[in-house]
Design an enzyme around this catalytic site. Sequence first.
Site, PDB file in Angstrom:
ATOM      1  N   SER A 162       0.831  -1.195   0.000  1.00  0.00           N
ATOM      2  CA  SER A 162       0.000   0.000   0.000  1.00  0.00           C
ATOM      3  C   SER A 162       0.872   1.253   0.000  1.00  0.00           C
ATOM      4  CB  SER A 162      -0.947  -0.048   1.200  1.00  0.00           C
ATOM      5  OG  SER A 162      -1.962   0.912   1.088  1.00  0.00           O
ATOM      6  N   ASP A 209      -5.967  -3.214  -2.839  1.00  0.00           N
ATOM      7  CA  ASP A 209      -4.880  -2.858  -1.924  1.00  0.00           C
ATOM      8  C   ASP A 209      -4.240  -4.082  -1.272  1.00  0.00           C
ATOM      9  OD1 ASP A 209      -3.836  -1.775   0.911  1.00  0.00           O
ATOM     10  OD2 ASP A 209      -3.973  -0.113  -0.494  1.00  0.00           O
TER      11      ASP A 209
END
Length: 636
Positions: A44, A391
């Site tokens: 991320s 993500d």
Amino acid sequence: MSTRAPTRYCDLVMKGGITSGIVYPNAVLALSRDFRFKNIGGTSAGAIAAAASAAAAVGDRKKVAGQAVADEARAGFEGLEGVSRTLATQGFIASLFQPASGLRNAYRALVTITGNGGIVRKATAFLFAIFATAPLETLLMLGLFLGVGYAIGQADGVTAALLPALLCAYLGGAIFALLRLARVARRNLLGLCSGLGPANASRPALTVWLHTVLQELSGKPTDDPLTFGDLWNAPRYPDEPVTERAITLQMITTGVSHHEPRTLPFENGGFWFRRDQFDLLFPSEVVAWMVDKAGPPDRIGGIDYHRLPIRADMPVLVAMRMSLSFPLLLSAVPLHEPAARERSRTAGAGSAGTQAGGDEKSLLASTDGLTTSGGAAGTRITAMRICWFSDGGITSNFPIHLFDAPLPLWPTFAINLVYPGSDASAGAGLGGQQSIEESVFLPSENNQGWQRTYHAVGRTLAAAEISRFLFGIVATMQNWRDLLQSRAPGQRDRIVHIELDRSEGGMNLDMPQAVLTRISEKGTAAGERLYDFSFDNHHWIRWRNLASALQRYTIKIAESDANGPKVPAYRRAFDTARTGVPEAPSYRFRTQDRRAAAEALMEELVSRGEAWKDLGPDLSVDAPRPLPQMQIAPTY
């Protein structure tokens, strides 16, 4: 030429955290004064920092080697200093997130609700967003309900119906607003912001800016995307240890369609991409490069599908974007794989598959083969299905397993972000209002960093308590693996913890300048704190762990060999492993020397396990606790 002269090497892994990632550049810069980076990873926001750090390492290596770079001042770690200053400028991060048309109200509401505002401000933002998204529908329903009230009781009926009409109209408007948002978000690839922003935007959006940063830091022009191959084949430093790759970069993404984490770049198995979809996510020069690299497309159902570059050919920007697709805030990344095949007319009868004991592949190669054009000989793809990637923090927000080795050649540092709402900071030695130095913790003794984290669920309001309980369940599903590993001996001593308060990072996209400066200073302190790390102690603990676990695992092999043949129905299986007779039903060794080596290995393991169990010594006595375990598990 660079004037830097680091003397040591290290790896670095960084945790996800949306805007909290601005802590990382200064930490990397502090480390780069005396460390050269070999392996870098993250998830991320940590993937952004990892990619930027790897790009800077490429630029630095080029400078040391005397190679030309596109912009000397913006390449290497000197360029990373500029990136750090830019990120710490008030308003810059907020400018990177540019919602699609029709999603601006929802974006503002999401940022407000997840930010630091009070409950009144958050409620107001939520209520306004719904009305602003479906104003016509809300007003029409309000008029309808009031009209019914007037028809029933004239003016008194309108007065009596006013409050119920407002509530019902608003609820109806909320339904219409959600349906509208869902339709627009689906067109925007399941997110509020694509990362590109409007064509007429005055400031670059997130992905555009990141592309520029990667190219400048690595010293490459914008129309030649930085690839993983550029990292692997970067110039070597003088006297650098011999490794297969100069720099290794890995990031984690989540394959939502397959319910699994995946490590980037993809090593095996291919996916396809559609240009019309990637044009919504990536700069035009990157998409054009990928289309050219892929060669002629596969046209299926009237749509052109291009092969996604993998391994060395995969652009770093694409992998980074796949890892940082913050759910809802940023669009997910769609890839495609075959959904159906049919046998071509020229296929022979023997191309359907393999028999037991024939030419077989590993499980990973076999399953990934289903998604490649070569997955089944003599067949062609007749239909595609979409695979959504989001993500990496959904499945592994702190991937400290990256680059881990039983006996490391150099330290693999990890940076953990500790957020408010738990006493994780207390377990790390943090807690309360801290100075910059006090907000950063690196275990200095073997008995530090092992404590479990605790998240309080109880709240005054029942609804708030239920909410905390549900969020705790989600956090547990997301982080349990990373948390367990980060507390283990030989792991916890290499992790520096940075405590952030509620105003720092997270979804706070528009932080005041003082807060941004404070976060950056914490990053510098974290990088400097890692200079206190003791590799001597770390390596010794790793060896104690390995010796203990390997001994106990070998004893289990001996116990299995001793007890297994006692069950007549399973005796053949044990005989095959020990003597090769009867012949293995599958995955057979292709040569006699391999078969003989495997049988000798089995004999040696059983003999060693029996000796250790009977005579000792027990290498687990006084070994670090908790004791580690060895097990066969799939990689991702």
